[in-house]
Design an enzyme around this catalytic site. Structure first.
Site, PDB file in Angstrom:
ATOM      1  N   SER A 119     -33.352  21.339  27.102  1.00 56.84           N
ATOM      2  CA  SER A 119     -34.250  21.851  27.925  1.00 56.84           C
ATOM      3  C   SER A 119     -33.989  21.597  29.787  1.00 56.84           C
ATOM      4  O   SER A 119     -34.718  22.045  30.350  1.00 56.84           O
ATOM      5  CB  SER A 119     -36.531  21.280  28.137  1.00 56.84           C
ATOM      6  OG  SER A 119     -36.397  21.964  26.386  1.00 56.84           O
ATOM      7  N   HIS A 140     -30.652  27.571  25.251  1.00 58.91           N
ATOM      8  CA  HIS A 140     -32.229  27.295  25.473  1.00 58.91           C
ATOM      9  C   HIS A 140     -32.889  28.493  24.465  1.00 58.91           C
ATOM     10  O   HIS A 140     -33.941  28.921  25.487  1.00 58.91           O
ATOM     11  CB  HIS A 140     -32.140  27.278  26.861  1.00 58.91           C
ATOM     12  CG  HIS A 140     -33.421  26.133  27.013  1.00 58.91           C
ATOM     13  ND1 HIS A 140     -34.331  26.380  28.223  1.00 58.91           N
ATOM     14  CD2 HIS A 140     -34.121  25.093  26.613  1.00 58.91           C
ATOM     15  CE1 HIS A 140     -35.436  26.248  28.162  1.00 58.91           C
ATOM     16  NE2 HIS A 140     -35.371  24.905  27.246  1.00 58.91           N
ATOM     17  N   GLU A 152     -32.036  31.408  27.321  1.00 58.54           N
ATOM     18  CA  GLU A 152     -31.249  31.073  28.801  1.00 58.54           C
ATOM     19  C   GLU A 152     -29.758  30.452  27.848  1.00 58.54           C
ATOM     20  O   GLU A 152     -30.120  30.083  27.604  1.00 58.54           O
ATOM     21  CB  GLU A 152     -31.867  30.223  29.790  1.00 58.54           C
ATOM     22  CG  GLU A 152     -33.787  30.581  30.435  1.00 58.54           C
ATOM     23  CD  GLU A 152     -34.090  29.397  30.658  1.00 58.54           C
ATOM     24  OE1 GLU A 152     -34.821  29.743  32.428  1.00 58.54           O
ATOM     25  OE2 GLU A 152     -34.119  27.835  30.830  1.00 58.54           O
TER      26      GLU A 152
HETATM   27  P1  NAD Z   1     -37.849  17.333  17.666  1.00 61.45           P
HETATM   28  O1  NAD Z   1     -38.285  15.444  18.108  1.00 61.45           O
HETATM   29  O2  NAD Z   1     -39.623  17.851  16.794  1.00 61.45           O
HETATM   30  O3  NAD Z   1     -36.978  17.835  16.584  1.00 61.45           O
HETATM   31  C1  NAD Z   1     -35.844  16.609  17.085  1.00 61.45           C
HETATM   32  C2  NAD Z   1     -35.469  16.616  15.944  1.00 61.45           C
HETATM   33  O4  NAD Z   1     -34.118  15.906  15.337  1.00 61.45           O
HETATM   34  C3  NAD Z   1     -35.572  16.265  14.210  1.00 61.45           C
HETATM   35  O5  NAD Z   1     -35.867  16.994  13.310  1.00 61.45           O
HETATM   36  C4  NAD Z   1     -35.338  14.712  14.235  1.00 61.45           C
HETATM   37  O6  NAD Z   1     -35.286  14.719  12.754  1.00 61.45           O
HETATM   38  C5  NAD Z   1     -33.752  15.576  14.707  1.00 61.45           C
HETATM   39  N1  NAD Z   1     -32.545  14.282  14.737  1.00 61.45           N
HETATM   40  C6  NAD Z   1     -32.703  13.076  15.618  1.00 61.45           C
HETATM   41  N2  NAD Z   1     -31.765  12.882  15.730  1.00 61.45           N
HETATM   42  C7  NAD Z   1     -31.043  13.458  15.050  1.00 61.45           C
HETATM   43  C8  NAD Z   1     -29.469  13.003  14.913  1.00 61.45           C
HETATM   44  N3  NAD Z   1     -28.992  11.700  14.926  1.00 61.45           N
HETATM   45  N4  NAD Z   1     -28.899  14.214  14.342  1.00 61.45           N
HETATM   46  C9  NAD Z   1     -29.101  14.472  13.311  1.00 61.45           C
HETATM   47  N5  NAD Z   1     -30.732  15.300  14.025  1.00 61.45           N
HETATM   48  C10 NAD Z   1     -31.424  13.954  14.331  1.00 61.45           C
HETATM   49  O7  NAD Z   1     -37.513  17.783  19.039  1.00 61.45           O
HETATM   50  P2  NAD Z   1     -38.356  19.566  19.500  1.00 61.45           P
HETATM   51  O8  NAD Z   1     -39.631  19.756  20.169  1.00 61.45           O
HETATM   52  O9  NAD Z   1     -37.259  20.582  18.474  1.00 61.45           O
HETATM   53  O10 NAD Z   1     -36.820  19.541  20.438  1.00 61.45           O
HETATM   54  C11 NAD Z   1     -35.412  18.988  20.848  1.00 61.45           C
HETATM   55  C12 NAD Z   1     -34.710  20.204  21.980  1.00 61.45           C
HETATM   56  O11 NAD Z   1     -34.975  20.867  21.934  1.00 61.45           O
HETATM   57  C13 NAD Z   1     -34.795  19.090  23.000  1.00 61.45           C
HETATM   58  O12 NAD Z   1     -33.132  18.650  23.287  1.00 61.45           O
HETATM   59  C14 NAD Z   1     -35.567  19.937  23.815  1.00 61.45           C
HETATM   60  O13 NAD Z   1     -35.926  19.689  25.046  1.00 61.45           O
HETATM   61  C15 NAD Z   1     -34.805  21.032  23.460  1.00 61.45           C
HETATM   62  N6  NAD Z   1     -37.090  22.075  23.297  1.00 61.45           N
HETATM   63  C16 NAD Z   1     -37.599  21.836  23.480  1.00 61.45           C
HETATM   64  C17 NAD Z   1     -38.882  22.856  23.321  1.00 61.45           C
HETATM   65  C18 NAD Z   1     -40.465  22.404  22.850  1.00 61.45           C
HETATM   66  O14 NAD Z   1     -41.161  23.067  23.449  1.00 61.45           O
HETATM   67  N7  NAD Z   1     -40.983  21.520  22.090  1.00 61.45           N
HETATM   68  C19 NAD Z   1     -38.115  23.862  23.716  1.00 61.45           C
HETATM   69  C20 NAD Z   1     -37.832  24.030  24.216  1.00 61.45           C
HETATM   70  C21 NAD Z   1     -36.330  23.391  23.853  1.00 61.45           C
END
Ligand code: NAD
Length: 349
Positions: A119, A140, A152
């Site tokens: 993000s 994104h 995006e």
């Molecule tokens: P989250 O914490 O819910 O999920 C992260 C996942 O990554 C988990 O399944 C975790 O087990 C896994 N993980 C951790 N270390 C790892 C590794 N070494 N190898 C493989 N998997 C691993 O996070 P999220 O909210 O899903 O966000 C993930 C990404 O998406 C981030 O970059 C975030 O900025 C982006 N994002 C989030 C949102 C939101 O609203 N939450 C929206 C758009 C983008």
């Protein structure tokens, strides 16, 4: 370029949603997380979302079963070897993402494309950890990925134009509305939205108007779906401050530094709805804020709108994205009734 097999790294809220998006579109998907328990959580996230779609009669149980059957799960990156595209959705930590991309670079076939769902981090910095930066882009998705149409597609200086076009086309083919964005802090939506929200907090901090007047001005006059302070509470004040830090690090504009009450509220443990309080208290039912001070509402609306439109213009001038993509981002990504360049055609301050 054809896309048949898609990999997804990280199976949290976003990763599991992205798995669902691609599997629903009929593609084979491989979902990988770092541990068996994280994989189980990913499976559960997908199952919950599909069950909800079935109960709301968006899809049938047969379709839900077909979607699940297209997904392979595991903890081993080698599973990605034959993927045409791998989308990373691991936690927002640059070192972790670089480590993951370096590993993906080692295991994914040479022509495979690597994308990050980051993000706020620099896709350029993530791509540097690979020997194929021309095949690295940002992809994104918005939360929840199966529902939100906007995507995006972030292009770095090194991303090959054909790769950016192919990923954009892929997003379109799975039912999304993609915009192409430069690798700039906050991309379209976070940059324009957070800069505007921060400005609203400054008006509050400077005593220009009450929180109710600020929120009702933007709801009632601009017809935004939520007021800026309510929206900050919904996004989370801590998440918002993280994005503002990224933007400020780029612009060094004091107006982009997080406004003071954001940081004081966080220090007091009030991070928004998720903690029960932020600018508002959520221990009781939250009603849409109202204010009878019509003159002040007009003034607040003009001040915030002028600054918001100015930022949109600056973003277009500095290569963030085209006017039409910025407009689409704010409509689809934030639910605004029109985009800033559409507003400019009739806004008179
Ligand atoms: P989250 O914490 O819910 O999920 C992260 C996942 O990554 C988990 O399944 C975790 O087990 C896994 N993980 C951790 N270390 C790892 C590794 N070494 N190898 C493989 N998997 C691993 O996070 P999220 O909210 O899903 O966000 C993930 C990404 O998406 C981030 O970059 C975030 O900025 C982006 N994002 C989030 C949102 C939101 O609203 N939450 C929206 C758009 C983008």
């Amino acid at each position: 370029m054809t896309f048949e097999r898609i990999g997804v790294v990280g199976l949290g809220i976003m990763g599991a949603g992205i798995v669902e998006v691609f599997a629903k579109a009929g593609l084979q998907v491989i979902g990988v997380a770092e541990s068996e328990s994280a994989v189980e959580q990913g499976k559960k996230n997908l199952a919950t979302s599909l069950d909800r779609a079935v109960s709301r009669e968006k899809i049938t149980q047969v379709q839900a079963d077909e979607i699940s059957s297209r997904v392979t799960w595991g903890t081993d990156f080698e599973l990605f070897a034959e993927c045409d595209l791998v989308v990373e959705a691991a936690p927002e930590i640059i070192g972790l993402k670089q480590q993951i991309f370096s590993e993906l670079d080692r295991v994914v076939k040479p022509e495979g494309i690597l994308a990050s769902n980051t993000s706020s981090l620099s896709v350029t910095a993530i791509a540097q950890s690979t020997d194929r930066p021309e095949q690295v882009v940002g992809m994104h998705f918005f939360n929840p990925a199966p529902v939100q149409k906007f995507v995006e597609v972030i292009s770095t200086e090194k991303s090959h134009a054909d790769i950016v076009a192919a990923v954009t086309e892929l997003a379109r083919s799975i039912g999304k509305s993609p915009a192409t964005v430069g690798d700039k802090p906050g991309f379209i939506v976070n940059k324009l939205l957070l800069t505007y929200l921060n400005h609203a907090v400054r008006l509050l901090d400077e005593g220009v108007a009450s929180r109710e007047t600020i929120d009702s001005a933007m709801r009632e006059i601009a017809k935004f779906p939520m007021g800026p302070l309510e929206l900050l509470d919904l996004i989370g004040l801590d998440t918002s401050v993280e994005v503002l830090h990224t933007i400020f690090a780029d612009t060094q504009d004091p107006l982009d530094a997080p406004a003071s009450s954001l940081t004081t509220l966080i220090a007091d443990g009030h991070k928004g709805r998720k903690t029960g309080a932020g600018f508002y208290d959520y221990s009781n039912k939250h009603e849409a804020p109202t204010s009878a001070d019509d003159d002040l509402k007009i003034q607040v609306h003009e001040t915030l709108m002028k600054a918001y439109l100015h930022t949109a213009r600056q973003m277009n001038d500095s290569g963030y994205a085209s006017k039409s993509d910025i407009d689409m981002g704010m409509k689809l990504g934030c639910g605004l009734p029109e985009g800033p360049f559409e507003t400019m055609s009739h806004f008179v301050a």
